[in-house]
Design a protein around this motif. Structure first.
Motif, PDB file in Angstrom:
ATOM      1  N   ARG A 138       0.814  -1.230   0.000  1.00 12.69           N
ATOM      2  CA  ARG A 138       0.000   0.000   0.000  1.00 12.69           C
ATOM      3  C   ARG A 138       0.842   1.273   0.000  1.00 12.69           C
ATOM      4  N   LEU A 139       2.010   1.253   0.629  1.00 16.83           N
ATOM      5  CA  LEU A 139       2.855   2.443   0.655  1.00 16.83           C
ATOM      6  C   LEU A 139       3.392   2.771  -0.736  1.00 16.83           C
ATOM      7  N   GLY A 140       3.535   1.731  -1.561  1.00 17.87           N
ATOM      8  CA  GLY A 140       3.984   1.932  -2.932  1.00 17.87           C
ATOM      9  C   GLY A 140       5.406   2.451  -3.054  1.00 17.87           C
ATOM     10  N   GLN A 141       6.245   2.166  -2.081  1.00 17.39           N
ATOM     11  CA  GLN A 141       7.620   2.659  -2.106  1.00 17.39           C
ATOM     12  C   GLN A 141       8.587   1.699  -2.796  1.00 17.39           C
ATOM     13  N   PHE A 142       8.103   0.503  -3.131  1.00 17.93           N
ATOM     14  CA  PHE A 142       8.978  -0.480  -3.753  1.00 17.93           C
ATOM     15  C   PHE A 142       8.551  -0.741  -5.193  1.00 17.93           C
ATOM     16  N   GLU A 143       9.528  -0.944  -6.047  1.00 17.41           N
ATOM     17  CA  GLU A 143       9.245  -1.301  -7.432  1.00 17.41           C
ATOM     18  C   GLU A 143       8.717  -2.726  -7.483  1.00 17.41           C
ATOM     19  N   SER A 144       8.006  -3.036  -8.550  1.00 21.41           N
ATOM     20  CA  SER A 144       7.399  -4.360  -8.660  1.00 21.41           C
ATOM     21  C   SER A 144       8.435  -5.477  -8.680  1.00 21.41           C
ATOM     22  N   ILE A 145       9.612  -5.213  -9.213  1.00 28.02           N
ATOM     23  CA  ILE A 145      10.665  -6.246  -9.225  1.00 28.02           C
ATOM     24  C   ILE A 145      11.076  -6.593  -7.803  1.00 28.02           C
ATOM     25  N   LEU A 146      11.213  -5.594  -6.945  1.00 26.24           N
ATOM     26  CA  LEU A 146      11.565  -5.854  -5.549  1.00 26.24           C
ATOM     27  C   LEU A 146      10.434  -6.585  -4.835  1.00 26.24           C
ATOM     28  N   LEU A 147       9.201  -6.184  -5.082  1.00 27.66           N
ATOM     29  CA  LEU A 147       8.061  -6.876  -4.467  1.00 27.66           C
ATOM     30  C   LEU A 147       8.003  -8.341  -4.907  1.00 27.66           C
ATOM     31  N   ASP A 148       8.280  -8.594  -6.175  1.00 29.02           N
ATOM     32  CA  ASP A 148       8.308  -9.976  -6.669  1.00 29.02           C
ATOM     33  C   ASP A 148       9.383 -10.783  -5.949  1.00 29.02           C
ATOM     34  N   ARG A 149      10.545 -10.188  -5.772  1.00 29.75           N
ATOM     35  CA  ARG A 149      11.628 -10.880  -5.055  1.00 29.75           C
ATOM     36  C   ARG A 149      11.231 -11.161  -3.607  1.00 29.75           C
ATOM     37  N   LEU A 150      10.607 -10.172  -2.975  1.00 33.04           N
ATOM     38  CA  LEU A 150      10.169 -10.364  -1.591  1.00 33.04           C
ATOM     39  C   LEU A 150       9.152 -11.501  -1.491  1.00 33.04           C
ATOM     40  N   ILE A 151       8.246 -11.581  -2.454  1.00 35.71           N
ATOM     41  CA  ILE A 151       7.260 -12.671  -2.472  1.00 35.71           C
ATOM     42  C   ILE A 151       7.972 -14.017  -2.565  1.00 35.71           C
ATOM     43  N   LEU A 152       8.961 -14.095  -3.434  1.00 39.08           N
ATOM     44  CA  LEU A 152       9.678 -15.361  -3.636  1.00 39.08           C
ATOM     45  C   LEU A 152      10.582 -15.727  -2.465  1.00 39.08           C
ATOM     46  N   ILE A 153      10.995 -14.740  -1.694  1.00 40.39           N
ATOM     47  CA  ILE A 153      11.855 -15.004  -0.534  1.00 40.39           C
ATOM     48  C   ILE A 153      11.021 -15.265   0.717  1.00 40.39           C
ATOM     49  N   ARG A 154      10.054 -14.408   0.982  1.00 40.47           N
ATOM     50  CA  ARG A 154       9.324 -14.459   2.252  1.00 40.47           C
ATOM     51  C   ARG A 154       8.258 -15.542   2.336  1.00 40.47           C
ATOM     52  N   PHE A 155       7.515 -15.731   1.260  1.00 44.53           N
ATOM     53  CA  PHE A 155       6.388 -16.646   1.366  1.00 44.53           C
ATOM     54  C   PHE A 155       6.789 -18.105   1.597  1.00 44.53           C
ATOM     55  N   PRO A 156       7.862 -18.605   1.004  1.00 44.43           N
ATOM     56  CA  PRO A 156       8.269 -19.970   1.380  1.00 44.43           C
ATOM     57  C   PRO A 156       8.595 -20.082   2.874  1.00 44.43           C
ATOM     58  N   ILE A 157       9.170 -19.033   3.450  1.00 45.64           N
ATOM     59  CA  ILE A 157       9.457 -19.035   4.888  1.00 45.64           C
ATOM     60  C   ILE A 157       8.148 -19.021   5.671  1.00 45.64           C
ATOM     61  N   TYR A 158       7.200 -18.190   5.230  1.00 41.40           N
ATOM     62  CA  TYR A 158       5.882 -18.116   5.874  1.00 41.40           C
ATOM     63  C   TYR A 158       5.197 -19.489   5.857  1.00 41.40           C
ATOM     64  N   TYR A 159       5.176 -20.119   4.690  1.00 42.54           N
ATOM     65  CA  TYR A 159       4.520 -21.429   4.600  1.00 42.54           C
ATOM     66  C   TYR A 159       5.263 -22.483   5.414  1.00 42.54           C
ATOM     67  N   GLY A 160       6.594 -22.480   5.367  1.00 44.01           N
ATOM     68  CA  GLY A 160       7.366 -23.444   6.163  1.00 44.01           C
ATOM     69  C   GLY A 160       7.096 -23.287   7.646  1.00 44.01           C
TER      70      GLY A 160
END
Length: 160
Positions: A33-55
Protein backbone atom coordinates in the motif's frame (compact mmCIF):
# COMPACT_ATOMS: atom_id res chain seq x y z
CA UNK A 1 1.46 -35.19 32.83
CA UNK A 2 1.75 -36.02 29.11
CA UNK A 3 -1.61 -34.41 28.43
CA UNK A 4 -0.43 -31.17 30.08
CA UNK A 5 2.68 -31.10 27.88
CA UNK A 6 0.57 -31.75 24.77
CA UNK A 7 -1.81 -28.96 25.75
CA UNK A 8 1.12 -26.59 26.33
CA UNK A 9 2.63 -27.35 22.91
CA UNK A 10 -0.77 -27.05 21.21
CA UNK A 11 -1.50 -23.67 22.78
CA UNK A 12 2.02 -22.34 22.25
CA UNK A 13 2.20 -23.37 18.59
CA UNK A 14 -1.18 -22.08 17.46
CA UNK A 15 -0.88 -18.84 19.43
CA UNK A 16 2.64 -18.26 18.11
CA UNK A 17 1.53 -18.91 14.55
CA UNK A 18 -1.46 -16.56 14.83
CA UNK A 19 0.74 -13.74 16.13
CA UNK A 20 3.37 -14.28 13.46
CA UNK A 21 0.80 -14.61 10.66
CA UNK A 22 -1.00 -11.41 11.66
CA UNK A 23 2.32 -9.53 11.80
CA UNK A 24 3.35 -10.96 8.42
CA UNK A 25 0.06 -9.89 6.83
CA UNK A 26 0.24 -6.39 8.32
CA UNK A 27 3.82 -5.87 7.09
CA UNK A 28 3.14 -7.28 3.64
CA UNK A 29 -0.01 -5.21 3.10
CA UNK A 30 1.74 -2.07 4.35
CA UNK A 31 4.67 -2.57 1.95
CA UNK A 32 2.29 -2.89 -0.99
CA UNK A 33 0.00 0.00 0.00
CA UNK A 34 2.86 2.44 0.65
CA UNK A 35 3.98 1.93 -2.93
CA UNK A 36 7.62 2.66 -2.11
CA UNK A 37 8.98 -0.48 -3.75
CA UNK A 38 9.24 -1.30 -7.43
CA UNK A 39 7.40 -4.36 -8.66
CA UNK A 40 10.66 -6.25 -9.23
CA UNK A 41 11.57 -5.85 -5.55
CA UNK A 42 8.06 -6.88 -4.47
CA UNK A 43 8.31 -9.98 -6.67
CA UNK A 44 11.63 -10.88 -5.06
CA UNK A 45 10.17 -10.36 -1.59
CA UNK A 46 7.26 -12.67 -2.47
CA UNK A 47 9.68 -15.36 -3.64
CA UNK A 48 11.86 -15.00 -0.53
CA UNK A 49 9.32 -14.46 2.25
CA UNK A 50 6.39 -16.65 1.37
CA UNK A 51 8.27 -19.97 1.38
CA UNK A 52 9.46 -19.04 4.89
CA UNK A 53 5.88 -18.12 5.87
CA UNK A 54 4.52 -21.43 4.60
CA UNK A 55 7.37 -23.44 6.16
CA UNK A 56 6.82 -21.77 9.53
CA UNK A 57 3.07 -22.31 9.17
CA UNK A 58 3.45 -26.01 8.40
CA UNK A 59 5.72 -26.57 11.40
CA UNK A 60 3.68 -24.58 13.91
CA UNK A 61 0.21 -25.59 12.76
CA UNK A 62 1.38 -29.13 12.06
CA UNK A 63 2.66 -29.46 15.64
CA UNK A 64 -0.52 -27.86 16.97
CA UNK A 65 -2.63 -30.32 14.96
CA UNK A 66 -0.55 -33.31 16.04
CA UNK A 67 -0.50 -32.42 19.72
CA UNK A 68 -4.17 -31.43 19.60
CA UNK A 69 -5.06 -34.79 18.09
CA UNK A 70 -3.01 -36.68 20.67
CA UNK A 71 -4.56 -34.63 23.47
CA UNK A 72 -7.99 -35.47 22.07
CA UNK A 73 -7.14 -39.19 22.14
CA UNK A 74 -5.70 -39.14 25.68
CA UNK A 75 -8.29 -36.93 27.31
CA UNK A 76 -11.94 -36.37 26.96
CA UNK A 77 -11.67 -32.71 25.94
CA UNK A 78 -14.47 -30.20 26.12
CA UNK A 79 -16.58 -29.45 23.09
CA UNK A 80 -14.81 -26.12 22.59
CA UNK A 81 -11.42 -27.89 22.61
CA UNK A 82 -12.62 -30.38 19.99
CA UNK A 83 -13.96 -27.60 17.78
CA UNK A 84 -10.73 -25.60 18.28
CA UNK A 85 -8.53 -28.54 17.27
CA UNK A 86 -10.77 -29.12 14.25
CA UNK A 87 -10.37 -25.47 13.20
CA UNK A 88 -6.59 -25.79 13.56
CA UNK A 89 -6.50 -28.92 11.41
CA UNK A 90 -8.65 -27.23 8.75
CA UNK A 91 -6.27 -24.25 8.85
CA UNK A 92 -3.39 -26.59 8.09
CA UNK A 93 -5.27 -28.24 5.22
CA UNK A 94 -6.18 -24.88 3.69
CA UNK A 95 -2.58 -23.68 3.82
CA UNK A 96 -1.27 -26.92 2.32
CA UNK A 97 -3.79 -26.65 -0.52
CA UNK A 98 -2.95 -22.98 -1.02
CA UNK A 99 0.77 -23.68 -1.14
CA UNK A 100 0.54 -26.65 -3.50
CA UNK A 101 -2.10 -25.39 -5.91
CA UNK A 102 -2.08 -21.59 -5.71
CA UNK A 103 1.16 -20.12 -4.34
CA UNK A 104 3.33 -22.55 -6.33
CA UNK A 105 1.61 -21.38 -9.52
CA UNK A 106 2.02 -17.73 -8.53
CA UNK A 107 5.71 -18.24 -7.78
CA UNK A 108 6.31 -19.81 -11.18
CA UNK A 109 4.50 -16.86 -12.83
CA UNK A 110 6.93 -14.44 -11.15
CA UNK A 111 10.01 -16.13 -12.61
CA UNK A 112 12.16 -14.82 -14.02
CA UNK A 113 11.74 -11.81 -11.74
CA UNK A 114 10.62 -8.77 -13.71
CA UNK A 115 8.97 -10.74 -16.49
CA UNK A 116 5.43 -9.74 -17.50
CA UNK A 117 2.72 -11.42 -15.46
CA UNK A 118 0.34 -13.74 -17.32
CA UNK A 119 -3.37 -12.90 -17.61
CA UNK A 120 -4.39 -15.39 -14.89
CA UNK A 121 -1.98 -13.98 -12.28
CA UNK A 122 -4.60 -11.70 -10.73
CA UNK A 123 -7.06 -14.57 -10.23
CA UNK A 124 -4.45 -16.67 -8.44
CA UNK A 125 -3.40 -13.67 -6.36
CA UNK A 126 -6.97 -12.98 -5.22
CA UNK A 127 -7.49 -16.68 -4.45
CA UNK A 128 -4.35 -16.93 -2.29
CA UNK A 129 -5.30 -13.74 -0.44
CA UNK A 130 -8.72 -15.18 0.35
CA UNK A 131 -7.38 -18.57 1.36
CA UNK A 132 -4.80 -16.98 3.64
CA UNK A 133 -7.40 -14.66 5.18
CA UNK A 134 -9.64 -17.67 5.82
CA UNK A 135 -6.72 -19.61 7.31
CA UNK A 136 -5.79 -16.76 9.65
CA UNK A 137 -9.40 -16.31 10.79
CA UNK A 138 -9.77 -20.05 11.37
CA UNK A 139 -6.42 -20.12 13.19
CA UNK A 140 -7.50 -17.25 15.44
CA UNK A 141 -10.78 -19.01 16.18
CA UNK A 142 -8.97 -22.27 16.91
CA UNK A 143 -6.45 -20.49 19.15
CA UNK A 144 -9.21 -18.82 21.14
CA UNK A 145 -11.08 -22.10 21.59
CA UNK A 146 -8.08 -24.18 22.68
CA UNK A 147 -6.90 -21.46 25.05
CA UNK A 148 -10.19 -21.33 26.93
CA UNK A 149 -9.94 -22.78 30.44
CA UNK A 150 -10.71 -26.47 30.40
CA UNK A 151 -13.24 -27.80 32.90
CA UNK A 152 -11.78 -30.10 35.54
CA UNK A 153 -12.64 -33.68 34.67
CA UNK A 154 -12.49 -35.14 38.15
CA UNK A 155 -13.51 -32.09 40.14
CA UNK A 156 -14.93 -32.92 43.50
CA UNK A 157 -18.38 -31.61 44.21
CA UNK A 158 -18.71 -29.51 47.36
CA UNK A 159 -20.34 -31.25 50.28
CA UNK A 160 -23.93 -30.22 50.91
Amino acid sequence: MLSKILLLILRFCISGWVGAAVLFVILTVQEIRLGQFESILLDRLILIRFPIYYGFSFVMIGLASLTGGLYWLLKSPSRSMKIGVSFILLTLLILIGDYLFVYSELASMLQPVGSPRPHNFHGYHVLTERLNALAVLMGITGAILVNLPQPAVNAEKPAA
